[in-house]
Design a protein around this motif. Structure first.
Motif, PDB file in Angstrom:
ATOM      1  N   LYS A  46       0.810  -1.228   0.000  1.00 22.15           N
ATOM      2  CA  LYS A  46       0.000   0.000   0.000  1.00 22.15           C
ATOM      3  C   LYS A  46       0.837   1.269   0.000  1.00 22.15           C
ATOM      4  O   LYS A  46       0.456   2.265  -0.610  1.00 22.15           O
ATOM      5  CB  LYS A  46      -0.939   0.028   1.216  1.00 22.15           C
ATOM      6  N   LEU A  47       1.984   1.255   0.706  1.00 17.48           N
ATOM      7  CA  LEU A  47       2.817   2.449   0.809  1.00 17.48           C
ATOM      8  C   LEU A  47       4.014   2.423  -0.139  1.00 17.48           C
ATOM      9  O   LEU A  47       4.859   3.310  -0.107  1.00 17.48           O
ATOM     10  CB  LEU A  47       3.293   2.627   2.256  1.00 17.48           C
ATOM     11  N   ASN A  48       4.067   1.386  -0.976  1.00 21.20           N
ATOM     12  CA  ASN A  48       5.054   1.276  -2.047  1.00 21.20           C
ATOM     13  C   ASN A  48       6.498   1.254  -1.541  1.00 21.20           C
ATOM     14  O   ASN A  48       7.310   2.097  -1.914  1.00 21.20           O
ATOM     15  CB  ASN A  48       4.858   2.396  -3.066  1.00 21.20           C
ATOM     16  N   PHE A  49       6.809   0.290  -0.677  1.00 16.23           N
ATOM     17  CA  PHE A  49       8.193   0.093  -0.263  1.00 16.23           C
ATOM     18  C   PHE A  49       8.513  -1.392  -0.203  1.00 16.23           C
ATOM     19  O   PHE A  49       7.639  -2.225  -0.044  1.00 16.23           O
ATOM     20  CB  PHE A  49       8.503   0.767   1.091  1.00 16.23           C
ATOM     21  N   ASP A  50       9.780  -1.706  -0.402  1.00 16.99           N
ATOM     22  CA  ASP A  50      10.297  -3.057  -0.252  1.00 16.99           C
ATOM     23  C   ASP A  50      10.998  -3.131   1.093  1.00 16.99           C
ATOM     24  O   ASP A  50      11.306  -2.104   1.698  1.00 16.99           O
ATOM     25  CB  ASP A  50      11.311  -3.387  -1.348  1.00 16.99           C
ATOM     26  N   PHE A  51      11.293  -4.332   1.527  1.00 11.16           N
ATOM     27  CA  PHE A  51      12.010  -4.463   2.788  1.00 11.16           C
ATOM     28  C   PHE A  51      12.884  -5.697   2.780  1.00 11.16           C
ATOM     29  O   PHE A  51      12.641  -6.648   2.060  1.00 11.16           O
ATOM     30  CB  PHE A  51      11.039  -4.522   3.978  1.00 11.16           C
ATOM     31  N   GLU A  52      13.942  -5.614   3.548  1.00 11.48           N
ATOM     32  CA  GLU A  52      14.739  -6.776   3.874  1.00 11.48           C
ATOM     33  C   GLU A  52      14.600  -6.935   5.380  1.00 11.48           C
ATOM     34  O   GLU A  52      14.409  -5.951   6.099  1.00 11.48           O
ATOM     35  CB  GLU A  52      16.197  -6.608   3.453  1.00 11.48           C
ATOM     36  N   TYR A  53      14.656  -8.151   5.868  1.00  6.18           N
ATOM     37  CA  TYR A  53      14.425  -8.354   7.289  1.00  6.18           C
ATOM     38  C   TYR A  53      15.539  -9.178   7.912  1.00  6.18           C
ATOM     39  O   TYR A  53      16.227  -9.935   7.249  1.00  6.18           O
ATOM     40  CB  TYR A  53      13.072  -9.019   7.531  1.00  6.18           C
ATOM     41  N   PHE A  54      15.697  -8.960   9.190  1.00  7.01           N
ATOM     42  CA  PHE A  54      16.642  -9.706  10.011  1.00  7.01           C
ATOM     43  C   PHE A  54      15.853 -10.292  11.165  1.00  7.01           C
ATOM     44  O   PHE A  54      15.134  -9.566  11.846  1.00  7.01           O
ATOM     45  CB  PHE A  54      17.735  -8.788  10.579  1.00  7.01           C
ATOM     46  N   LEU A  55      15.955 -11.577  11.376  1.00  7.32           N
ATOM     47  CA  LEU A  55      15.249 -12.218  12.489  1.00  7.32           C
ATOM     48  C   LEU A  55      16.218 -12.525  13.611  1.00  7.32           C
ATOM     49  O   LEU A  55      17.310 -13.035  13.379  1.00  7.32           O
ATOM     50  CB  LEU A  55      14.586 -13.525  12.023  1.00  7.32           C
ATOM     51  N   LEU A  56      15.819 -12.192  14.815  1.00  8.18           N
ATOM     52  CA  LEU A  56      16.596 -12.505  16.006  1.00  8.18           C
ATOM     53  C   LEU A  56      15.769 -13.423  16.889  1.00  8.18           C
ATOM     54  O   LEU A  56      14.542 -13.334  16.924  1.00  8.18           O
ATOM     55  CB  LEU A  56      16.947 -11.233  16.783  1.00  8.18           C
ATOM     56  N   SER A  57      16.429 -14.287  17.632  1.00 10.37           N
ATOM     57  CA  SER A  57      15.701 -15.205  18.499  1.00 10.37           C
ATOM     58  C   SER A  57      15.710 -14.777  19.956  1.00 10.37           C
ATOM     59  O   SER A  57      15.026 -15.357  20.777  1.00 10.37           O
ATOM     60  CB  SER A  57      16.266 -16.621  18.376  1.00 10.37           C
ATOM     61  N   SER A  58      16.492 -13.747  20.281  1.00  4.46           N
ATOM     62  CA  SER A  58      16.537 -13.308  21.677  1.00  4.46           C
ATOM     63  C   SER A  58      16.087 -11.860  21.799  1.00  4.46           C
ATOM     64  O   SER A  58      16.167 -11.095  20.853  1.00  4.46           O
ATOM     65  CB  SER A  58      17.956 -13.458  22.236  1.00  4.46           C
ATOM     66  N   SER A  59      15.624 -11.510  22.978  1.00  3.10           N
ATOM     67  CA  SER A  59      15.177 -10.138  23.195  1.00  3.10           C
ATOM     68  C   SER A  59      16.367  -9.243  23.513  1.00  3.10           C
ATOM     69  O   SER A  59      17.500  -9.690  23.615  1.00  3.10           O
ATOM     70  CB  SER A  59      14.155 -10.096  24.329  1.00  3.10           C
ATOM     71  N   GLU A  60      16.089  -7.964  23.698  1.00  5.80           N
ATOM     72  CA  GLU A  60      17.148  -7.001  23.916  1.00  5.80           C
ATOM     73  C   GLU A  60      17.439  -6.802  25.403  1.00  5.80           C
ATOM     74  O   GLU A  60      16.645  -7.138  26.256  1.00  5.80           O
ATOM     75  CB  GLU A  60      16.785  -5.653  23.284  1.00  5.80           C
ATOM     76  N   SER A  61      18.603  -6.247  25.646  1.00  7.53           N
ATOM     77  CA  SER A  61      18.984  -5.897  27.007  1.00  7.53           C
ATOM     78  C   SER A  61      19.938  -4.714  26.950  1.00  7.53           C
ATOM     79  O   SER A  61      20.501  -4.403  25.913  1.00  7.53           O
ATOM     80  CB  SER A  61      19.644  -7.083  27.710  1.00  7.53           C
ATOM     81  N   VAL A  62      20.108  -4.050  28.089  1.00  9.79           N
ATOM     82  CA  VAL A  62      21.014  -2.912  28.174  1.00  9.79           C
ATOM     83  C   VAL A  62      22.369  -3.410  28.665  1.00  9.79           C
ATOM     84  O   VAL A  62      22.452  -4.125  29.660  1.00  9.79           O
ATOM     85  CB  VAL A  62      20.467  -1.841  29.146  1.00  9.79           C
ATOM     86  N   ASN A  63      23.417  -3.044  27.949  1.00 12.97           N
ATOM     87  CA  ASN A  63      24.774  -3.411  28.349  1.00 12.97           C
ATOM     88  C   ASN A  63      25.269  -2.496  29.461  1.00 12.97           C
ATOM     89  O   ASN A  63      24.680  -1.448  29.733  1.00 12.97           O
ATOM     90  CB  ASN A  63      25.717  -3.328  27.143  1.00 12.97           C
ATOM     91  N   SER A  64      26.361  -2.837  30.084  1.00 16.72           N
ATOM     92  CA  SER A  64      26.909  -2.060  31.203  1.00 16.72           C
ATOM     93  C   SER A  64      27.308  -0.636  30.793  1.00 16.72           C
ATOM     94  O   SER A  64      27.317   0.263  31.613  1.00 16.72           O
ATOM     95  CB  SER A  64      28.102  -2.780  31.821  1.00 16.72           C
ATOM     96  N   ASN A  65      27.617  -0.424  29.504  1.00 16.57           N
ATOM     97  CA  ASN A  65      27.993   0.915  29.046  1.00 16.57           C
ATOM     98  C   ASN A  65      26.793   1.749  28.587  1.00 16.57           C
ATOM     99  O   ASN A  65      26.949   2.830  28.042  1.00 16.57           O
ATOM    100  CB  ASN A  65      29.039   0.834  27.928  1.00 16.57           C
ATOM    101  N   GLY A  66      25.580   1.238  28.788  1.00 17.29           N
ATOM    102  CA  GLY A  66      24.363   1.980  28.453  1.00 17.29           C
ATOM    103  C   GLY A  66      23.853   1.774  27.043  1.00 17.29           C
ATOM    104  O   GLY A  66      22.830   2.332  26.665  1.00 17.29           O
TER     105      GLY A  66
END
Length: 84
Positions: A46-66
């Protein structure tokens, strides 16, 4: 109403969750499946764009350096345009 600008090719990152965003190989071709995958495909049409995707199996977290890792980190570092 202000016009919305969308790039012609987006880099999308998603977490792999059954029924939301998964991929499957059928006859040597990779097919994305799930609710979020279908929504992304419909928006692209509908909005006329293509995409490439990356799949990750784990969620995110904050590292010690922020800094973030995972999907938020990819968007934060500019390696992906959007997270679904």
């Amino acid at each position: 109403m202000k016009s919305l600008y969308i790039q012609s090719r987006l880099k999308v990152v998603a977490l792999t969750f059954k029924n939301f965003f998964t991929e499957e190989k059928i006859n040597g071709k990779t097919i994305i499946k799930g609710v979020e995958a279908k929504l992304l495909e419909c928006l692209g049409e509908k909005l006329n764009f293509d995409f490439e995707y990356f799949l990750l199996s784990s969620s995110e977290s904050v590292n010690s350096n922020g800094t973030w890792d995972g999907v938020i980190g990819l968007v934060q570092r500019g390696e992906a345009d959007v997270r679904v």
